[in-house]
Design a protein around this motif. Structure first.
Motif, short mmCIF file in Angstrom:
data_model
loop_
_atom_site.label_atom_id
_atom_site.label_comp_id
_atom_site.label_asym_id
_atom_site.label_seq_id
_atom_site.Cartn_x
_atom_site.Cartn_y
_atom_site.Cartn_z
N HIS A 105 61.55 38.72 -35.96
CA HIS A 105 60.43 38.92 -35.04
C HIS A 105 60.27 37.72 -34.13
O HIS A 105 60.90 36.68 -34.31
CB HIS A 105 59.13 39.11 -35.83
N ILE A 113 58.65 43.94 -33.84
CA ILE A 113 59.81 43.17 -34.30
C ILE A 113 61.03 43.61 -33.50
O ILE A 113 61.00 44.64 -32.80
CB ILE A 113 60.03 43.35 -35.81
N THR A 322 52.46 40.16 -34.00
CA THR A 322 53.40 41.23 -33.70
C THR A 322 52.74 42.59 -33.85
O THR A 322 51.93 42.80 -34.76
CB THR A 322 54.63 41.14 -34.65
N SER A 330 59.55 47.54 -42.55
CA SER A 330 59.12 46.48 -41.61
C SER A 330 57.89 45.80 -42.17
O SER A 330 56.93 46.47 -42.59
CB SER A 330 58.79 47.09 -40.25
#
Length: 418
Positions: A105, A113, A322, A330
């Motif tokens: 990321h 990411i 993010t 993830s």
């Protein structure tokens, strides 16, 4: 055994041999990961010779490349076509498949990411079958394989969504931890790629904004300040502090005063701003926590250091942000996240005591619902991951279907899945 194949047929031969001899197979990328996610005592495949750009679709702004390409080479090739990746990590001497597979990321709530830029990929399974997946083909596999951990098979090609080439202006300026945490929403709105560095044992923070610009390239880099002071002197003082740990808070304050008290601006192509040089050998941990827990977690970490003077922490604690996504493993699955990265340098290769700091940090991260970066150090096991990831069992089912014998597992992944 170590292999460097140049064709898919050569990879198939390696997998045939592995099946015959009941060997495990792991693919290694750029070797940047400080974890042992790619380690094995059996067959290791290095994909560096399968590193070509296969197709550039200027209309769709997409590029298809072999999985072994280094991002540094991909950046250069994209620039020739007036394209760029919209987000990159701090390092580009890493392979495309590696950064995707480990959930690499950067920062910026408008961006996910790096794996969220993948529109399609192909992989070779343990049985020798080649599978394609995308949002419209093998969609369940696609949602899992975008952060694949190297356990589904061997990634052969990846198609990335790109954007027109762009320049970034990076502006760095000093602040305090209280100011940044009290005005976090404002900072996130002011800059597309916002992050900050906290200097443990102090209130000092260096704020970093990176934003699109039409300005010509300009640099304030200085060999003396960046290397003589920021590298050679710092490494020497950190080495001295291994004998006198009480010096670490002073070092953090001193180097903030030396290097981070002024406003600094740099302008360059996006990938030259995203990337920076990691000069030191180091130990790191990096967890993603729900963004609303940022202030709570940082203040608790600060409190731990204040109440335990013998626990010392090198600067910086890097804090990035993010956007959430729907990729099964993830760390940002279904939530906007704050990544909180801690570091302990190894001056001249010397290990420094870090266990108390590490355990305190991990305890805080787990308490606030954190998930560790797959390519960084952590102590989590399957029980932890089952709680962290709503899609963990779905991921396991896909893995067991594609690799029932566990050809692509190793000691690291066995802790994850068993």
């Amino acid at each position: 055994m170590y292999f460097q194949p140049t064709t898919v047929d050569e990879i198939k031969e390696i997998l045939d041999l592995a099946r015959q001899k009941s060997k495990k197979v792991k693919v290694v990328g750029g070797g940047h990961s400080p974890s042992d996610i790619a380690c094995t005592d059996d067959y290791m495949i290095e994909m560096g010779r399968m590193n070509k750009v296969l197709k550039v679709d200027k209309e769709k702004k997409q590029v298809t490349a072999e999985a072994g390409i280094l991002l540094s080479d991909l950046n250069t090739e994209l620039s020739k076509h007036g394209l760029a990746l919209p987000i990159l990590g701090a390092v580009s001497d890493v392979t495309a498949a590696g950064v995707v597979g480990t959930g690499t990321h950067n920062t910026g709530l408008r961006h996910g990411i790096l794996a969220t830029q993948v529109v399609a990929l192909t992989l070779l399974t343990a049985s020798g079958e080649t599978l394609e997946c995308s949002e419209s083909v093998n969609t369940e596999l696609y949602r899992a394989a975008c952060v694949h951990l190297g356990c589904f098979g061997i990634i052969l090609t990846i198609t990335f969504q790109c954007v027109p080439e762009f320049y970034l202006q990076e502006t760095t300026f000093p602040s305090t931890l209280k100011e940044v945490l009290d005005n976090l929403d404002s900072h996130l709105k002011k800059s597309e790629y916002f992050r900050f560095l906290w200097f443990p044992h102090t209130e000092n923070v260096s704020v970093i904004y990176q934003d699109h610009t039409n300005k010509p390239p300009a640099s304030s880099a200085s060999w003396f300040w960046d290397y003589v002071i920021g590298y050679y002197l710092l490494e020497f003082l950190l080495w001295v502090s291994t004998f006198l740990p009480c010096l670490v808070p002073w070092i953090n304050r001193f180097f903030f005063w030396l290097l981070f008290t002024g406003k600094v601006e740099n302008v360059n192509l996006s990938y030259k701003i995203f990337n920076y040089e990691c000069r030191f050998k180091q130990h790191v941990q990096d967890w993603a926590i729900p963004i609303e827990k940022t202030k709570e977690a940082l203040l608790e970490l600060k409190g731990v250091l204040e109440s335990n003077p013998k626990v010392v922490a090198h600067y910086p604690v890097e804090v990035r942000f993010t956007r959430g996504d729907d990729i099964l493993l993830s760390p940002c699955f279904r939530r906007d996240s704050c990544y909180m990265n801690i570091i302990m340098y190894r001056p001249y290769g010397k290990d420094v005591p870090r266990l108390d700091y590490w355990l305190a940090y991990e305890s805080i991260m787990k308490k606030v619902g954190g998930r560790p970066h797959w390519a960084k150090a952590h102590t989590c096991t399957r029980k932890d991951f089952e709680k962290m990831y709503p899609g963990f069992q779905e991921f396991c089912s896909i893995r067991e279907k594609l690799d029932p014998r566990g050809m692509f597992l190793n000691a690291y992944l066995e802790k994850v899945f068993y």
